[in-house]
Design a protein around this motif. Structure first.
Motif, PDB file in Angstrom:
ATOM      1  N   LYS A  44      72.505-102.262  44.256  1.00 38.87           N
ATOM      2  CA  LYS A  44      71.170-102.838  44.012  1.00 38.87           C
ATOM      3  C   LYS A  44      70.324-103.040  45.263  1.00 38.87           C
ATOM      4  N   ILE A  45      70.882-103.643  46.304  1.00 38.93           N
ATOM      5  CA  ILE A  45      70.097-103.900  47.513  1.00 38.93           C
ATOM      6  C   ILE A  45      69.707-102.587  48.188  1.00 38.93           C
ATOM      7  N   PRO A  46      70.652-101.640  48.386  1.00 39.17           N
ATOM      8  CA  PRO A  46      70.238-100.336  48.927  1.00 39.17           C
ATOM      9  C   PRO A  46      69.243 -99.631  48.005  1.00 39.17           C
ATOM     10  N   GLY A  47      69.380 -99.831  46.699  1.00 34.05           N
ATOM     11  CA  GLY A  47      68.433 -99.232  45.753  1.00 34.05           C
ATOM     12  C   GLY A  47      67.025 -99.764  45.968  1.00 34.05           C
ATOM     13  N   GLN A  48      66.936-101.062  46.253  1.00 35.93           N
ATOM     14  CA  GLN A  48      65.621-101.636  46.520  1.00 35.93           C
ATOM     15  C   GLN A  48      65.063-101.161  47.870  1.00 35.93           C
ATOM     16  N   ILE A  49      65.937-101.061  48.857  1.00 35.14           N
ATOM     17  CA  ILE A  49      65.494-100.595  50.177  1.00 35.14           C
ATOM     18  C   ILE A  49      64.964 -99.163  50.064  1.00 35.14           C
ATOM     19  N   ARG A  50      65.702 -98.311  49.365  1.00 35.07           N
ATOM     20  CA  ARG A  50      65.277 -96.921  49.177  1.00 35.07           C
ATOM     21  C   ARG A  50      63.943 -96.848  48.438  1.00 35.07           C
ATOM     22  N   SER A  51      63.758 -97.726  47.468  1.00 34.55           N
ATOM     23  CA  SER A  51      62.516 -97.745  46.680  1.00 34.55           C
ATOM     24  C   SER A  51      61.330 -98.161  47.541  1.00 34.55           C
ATOM     25  N   VAL A  52      61.518 -99.189  48.366  1.00 34.60           N
ATOM     26  CA  VAL A  52      60.448 -99.619  49.275  1.00 34.60           C
ATOM     27  C   VAL A  52      60.097 -98.468  50.211  1.00 34.60           C
ATOM     28  N   MET A  53      61.128 -97.759  50.704  1.00 30.59           N
ATOM     29  CA  MET A  53      60.884 -96.619  51.602  1.00 30.59           C
ATOM     30  C   MET A  53      60.139 -95.499  50.880  1.00 30.59           C
ATOM     31  N   ASN A  54      60.441 -95.285  49.600  1.00 25.83           N
ATOM     32  CA  ASN A  54      59.750 -94.232  48.834  1.00 25.83           C
ATOM     33  C   ASN A  54      58.261 -94.539  48.705  1.00 25.83           C
ATOM     34  N   VAL A  55      57.911 -95.803  48.454  1.00 28.57           N
ATOM     35  CA  VAL A  55      56.495 -96.178  48.370  1.00 28.57           C
ATOM     36  C   VAL A  55      55.847 -96.029  49.744  1.00 28.57           C
ATOM     37  N   GLN A  56      56.575 -96.435  50.780  1.00 27.66           N
ATOM     38  CA  GLN A  56      56.046 -96.353  52.149  1.00 27.66           C
ATOM     39  C   GLN A  56      55.784 -94.895  52.538  1.00 27.66           C
ATOM     40  N   GLU A  57      56.719 -94.008  52.195  1.00 28.11           N
ATOM     41  CA  GLU A  57      56.551 -92.578  52.530  1.00 28.11           C
ATOM     42  C   GLU A  57      55.362 -91.986  51.774  1.00 28.11           C
ATOM     43  N   ALA A  58      55.236 -92.336  50.486  1.00 38.13           N
ATOM     44  CA  ALA A  58      54.104 -91.813  49.696  1.00 38.13           C
ATOM     45  C   ALA A  58      52.787 -92.334  50.263  1.00 38.13           C
ATOM     46  N   THR A  59      52.784 -93.595  50.704  1.00 35.75           N
ATOM     47  CA  THR A  59      51.572 -94.193  51.283  1.00 35.75           C
ATOM     48  C   THR A  59      51.215 -93.517  52.602  1.00 35.75           C
ATOM     49  N   ALA A  60      52.210 -93.269  53.435  1.00 34.42           N
ATOM     50  CA  ALA A  60      51.959 -92.612  54.725  1.00 34.42           C
ATOM     51  C   ALA A  60      51.378 -91.216  54.511  1.00 34.42           C
ATOM     52  N   LYS A  61      51.937 -90.468  53.575  1.00 32.42           N
ATOM     53  CA  LYS A  61      51.421 -89.124  53.278  1.00 32.42           C
ATOM     54  C   LYS A  61      49.979 -89.218  52.776  1.00 32.42           C
ATOM     55  N   ALA A  62      49.725 -90.187  51.897  1.00 29.72           N
ATOM     56  CA  ALA A  62      48.372 -90.335  51.331  1.00 29.72           C
ATOM     57  C   ALA A  62      47.366 -90.745  52.402  1.00 29.72           C
ATOM     58  N   LEU A  63      47.817 -91.535  53.374  1.00 25.19           N
ATOM     59  CA  LEU A  63      46.931 -91.947  54.480  1.00 25.19           C
ATOM     60  C   LEU A  63      46.617 -90.774  55.393  1.00 25.19           C
ATOM     61  N   LEU A  64      47.457 -89.730  55.349  1.00 29.15           N
ATOM     62  CA  LEU A  64      47.263 -88.564  56.222  1.00 29.15           C
ATOM     63  C   LEU A  64      46.281 -87.553  55.643  1.00 29.15           C
ATOM     64  N   VAL A  65      45.832 -87.759  54.420  1.00 30.81           N
ATOM     65  CA  VAL A  65      44.868 -86.835  53.816  1.00 30.81           C
ATOM     66  C   VAL A  65      43.607 -86.798  54.673  1.00 30.81           C
ATOM     67  N   ASP A  66      43.196 -85.580  55.067  1.00 30.86           N
ATOM     68  CA  ASP A  66      41.969 -85.421  55.868  1.00 30.86           C
ATOM     69  C   ASP A  66      40.777 -85.576  54.934  1.00 30.86           C
ATOM     70  N   ARG A  67      40.266 -86.796  54.833  1.00 27.88           N
ATOM     71  CA  ARG A  67      39.240 -87.122  53.842  1.00 27.88           C
ATOM     72  C   ARG A  67      37.951 -86.332  54.067  1.00 27.88           C
ATOM     73  N   ASP A  68      37.596 -86.109  55.325  1.00 27.79           N
ATOM     74  CA  ASP A  68      36.349 -85.366  55.592  1.00 27.79           C
ATOM     75  C   ASP A  68      36.494 -83.912  55.145  1.00 27.79           C
ATOM     76  N   ALA A  69      37.637 -83.310  55.494  1.00 31.77           N
ATOM     77  CA  ALA A  69      37.857 -81.909  55.099  1.00 31.77           C
ATOM     78  C   ALA A  69      37.907 -81.798  53.585  1.00 31.77           C
ATOM     79  N   LEU A  70      38.505 -82.809  52.942  1.00 34.69           N
ATOM     80  CA  LEU A  70      38.598 -82.792  51.478  1.00 34.69           C
ATOM     81  C   LEU A  70      37.207 -82.890  50.865  1.00 34.69           C
TER      82      LEU A  70
END
Ligand code: LRH
Ligand code: MN
Length: 383
Positions: free
Chosen positions: A289-315
Motif C-alpha cells: 500500500k505505501i509503495p503503491g501510494q508513492i508510485r501513484s504520487v510519482m505518476n501524477v508528478q511525471e504527468a504534470t512535468a510532461k504537461a508543463l513542458l508543452v511549448d504553449r506558444d508553438a502549440l
C-alpha cells in the motif's frame, strides 16, 4: 525550466486514508502484513509517502472508517507527523437503511438520518481544520419504475441545500458523480452535468470532483476538466485508473497518456493551484500500500512535468495555422519527454532522495510496522 520546477515544487497531492487499509472486491479482501489498524497508524503511513515524495502533505479521511473519540487530537497527531487533514469524506452507502437510497430515499426519516451524517461531517471539518467536504452518493435504482427519477432529484437538492447552508467561512463541498455501481439502472448523480447543475443552483461553495474511474468507457475526461475549469467549478480530482469499470487502480497505471492530457488541460485552464484538490482515491488490493501510494504520487508528478513542458506558444501558433499534425506533434513531444531526470534533480534540490521508491524500500519502515503491528484489527472498509 525554473518555473516548471517551481510549479512542481508547489504541487500538492492528497492521499486517501483508506488506501492504507485492506480493500478488495466482492470476491475477496486480501489482508497484508503491517497494515494500519486505526486512523493514527494510517496517518503515520501517509507521512511516509510525504517524506519520500515531498508533495503529499495532506490525508483525506472517510467517516466512519476514520471515526475517533477526539478529532482535534487526530489533527494534532497529523501535525506532529508533518501532514494535515484534507477532505472529509461522507459515507451514506454502507448502512442497511440506505438500501433504497440515502438523501434520495422515499422515506423522510432515512433522508433525515443521511443528511444528519453529512452535517456531522461538517462538524468534523471544524474539529480538524479541514475546509473540504467530499460528497459521493451511491444512491440510485436498479429497475425502471422502482422510484421517481424527478422526485429523487428534488430530495437530493433539498439535502444538499441544507448542507450548503451549514458550511462555514472558507469551507466548501465537492460533489462527486459516478455512472453506475452499486446502482445498475439509474444513479442519482451519474455524470458531471448533473453534479454541475446542482452546484450552480447552490452557489460558489459547491464544486464538482472528477473521479477518473467514474465515466463510461471512452469518455473524454479532459474535456470535462476544461469545461469545469472554465466555469470555475472544478473542485478537485479523485485520481485512479481503470481498464474496465471503477477499478480504483493506481493513477496513470492504465492510461498515462490520458493522465497527461488531463494535467495539460488543468495547466491550460489555470487549475494547478490549491483551489483544485488533487486527491488519490485508490485501493491497493494486491500490491503493497505505501509503495503503491508513492508510485501513484510519482505518476501524477511525471504527468504534470510532461504537461508543463508543452511549448504553449508553438502549440498556439500551429493551432492558429490549422496545422493539425504540427499541433499534435507539439503535445506529443512533451508527452514523449523523459522527465525522470528532471524530477530526480528537483527532489535533490528539495533535500529528498532522487528515487522515492528506493528511499522507502531502504527506510526500514515496512520492517518496523510489520514487527510492531501484530494483533488488533487491520483497517478496512468495514463493509
Ligand atoms: C466511490 C468513491 C468515493 C469514495 C469511495 C471510497 O466509488 O469513488 O469517492 O467515497 O470511492
Ligand atoms: Mn472517488
Amino acid at each position: 525550466m525554473t518555473d516548471i520546477k517551481a510549479a512542481l515544487r508547489a504541487q500538492r497531492i492528497e492521499t486517501p486514508s483508506w488506501a492504507y487499509g485492506n480493500s478488495g472486491t466482492r470476491f475477496k479482501v486480501f489482508a497484508q502484513q503491517g497494515v494500519s489498524r486505526d486512523p493514527y497508524e494510517k496517518l503515520a503511513d501517509a507521512a511516509q509517502v510525504h517524506a519520500c515524495t515531498g508533495i503529499a502533505p495532506t490525508v483525506a479521511l472517510h467517516i466512519p472508517w476514520d471515526k475517533v473519540a477526539d478529532y482535534a487530537d487526530l489533527a494534532r497527531h497529523a501535525r506532529e507527523l508533518g501532514v494535515g487533514i484534507g477532505a472529509i469524506n461522507s459515507n451514506v452507502f454502507q448502512d442497511d437503511d440506505y438500501k433504497l437510497g440515502s438523501v434520495t430515499n422515499p422515506d423522510p426519516a432515512v433522508r433525515r438520518k443521511a443528511t444528519d451524517h453529512l452535517l456531522e461531517c461538517v462538524d468534523i471539518m471544524d474539529a480538524t481544520g479541514s475546509d473540504t467536504l467530499k460528497l459521493w452518493f451511491s444512491d440510485g435504482i436498479n429497475y425502471p419504475g422502482q422510484d421517481d427519477l424527478r422526485a429523487r432529484q428534488d430530495r437530493l437538492a433539498e439535502s444538499l441545500a441544507e448542507v450548503y447552508d451549514r458550511l462555514g467561512e472558507g469551507q466548501r463541498f465537492l460533489l462527486e458523480y459516478k455512472l453506475f455501481e452499486p446502482a445498475f439502472y439509474a444513479t442519482d448523480v451519474p455524470d458531471w452535468g448533473t453534479a454541475y447543475a446542482h452546484c450552480v443552483k447552490l452557489g460558489p461553495k459547491a464544486q464538482v470532483v472528477v473521479d477518473t474511474g467514474h465515466h463510461a468507457p471512452g469518455t473524454n475526461i479532459e474535456f470535462i476538466v476544461a469545461f469545469l475549469l472554465r466555469e470555475g467549478r472544478l473542485g478537485g480530482f479523485d485520481f485512479n485508473s481503470r481498464f474496465y469499470a471503477d477499478d480504483d487502480l493506481m493513477v496513470g497505471a492504465a492510461d498515462p497518456f490520458q493522465l497527461f492530457r488531463i494535467m495539460y488541460e488543468v495547466i491550460r485552464g489555470g487549475g494547478l493551484t490549491d483551489e483544485v484538490a488533487f486527491m488519490l482515491d485508490q485501493c491497493h488490493n494486491i500490491e503493497p500500500k505505501i509503495p503503491g501510494q508513492i508510485r501513484s504520487v510519482m505518476n501524477v508528478q511525471e504527468a504534470t512535468a510532461k504537461a508543463l513542458l508543452v511549448d504553449r506558444d508553438a502549440l498556439a501558433a500551429a493551432q492558429a495555422a490549422g496545422d493539425v499534425l504540427g499541433a499534435n506533434a507539439v503535445l506529443m513531444d512533451a508527452y514523449n519527454t523523459d522527465v525522470r531526470p528532471l524530477l530526480a534533480e528537483l527532489r535533490e534540490e528539495m533535500g529528498l532522495a532522487p528515487d522515492p521508491m528506493a528511499a522507502y524500500a531502504g527506510s526500514g519502515y515496512f520492517e518496523k510496522i510489520a514487527a510492531e503491528r501484530v494483533g488488533g484489527q487491520q483497517a478496512g472498509w468495514g463493509a
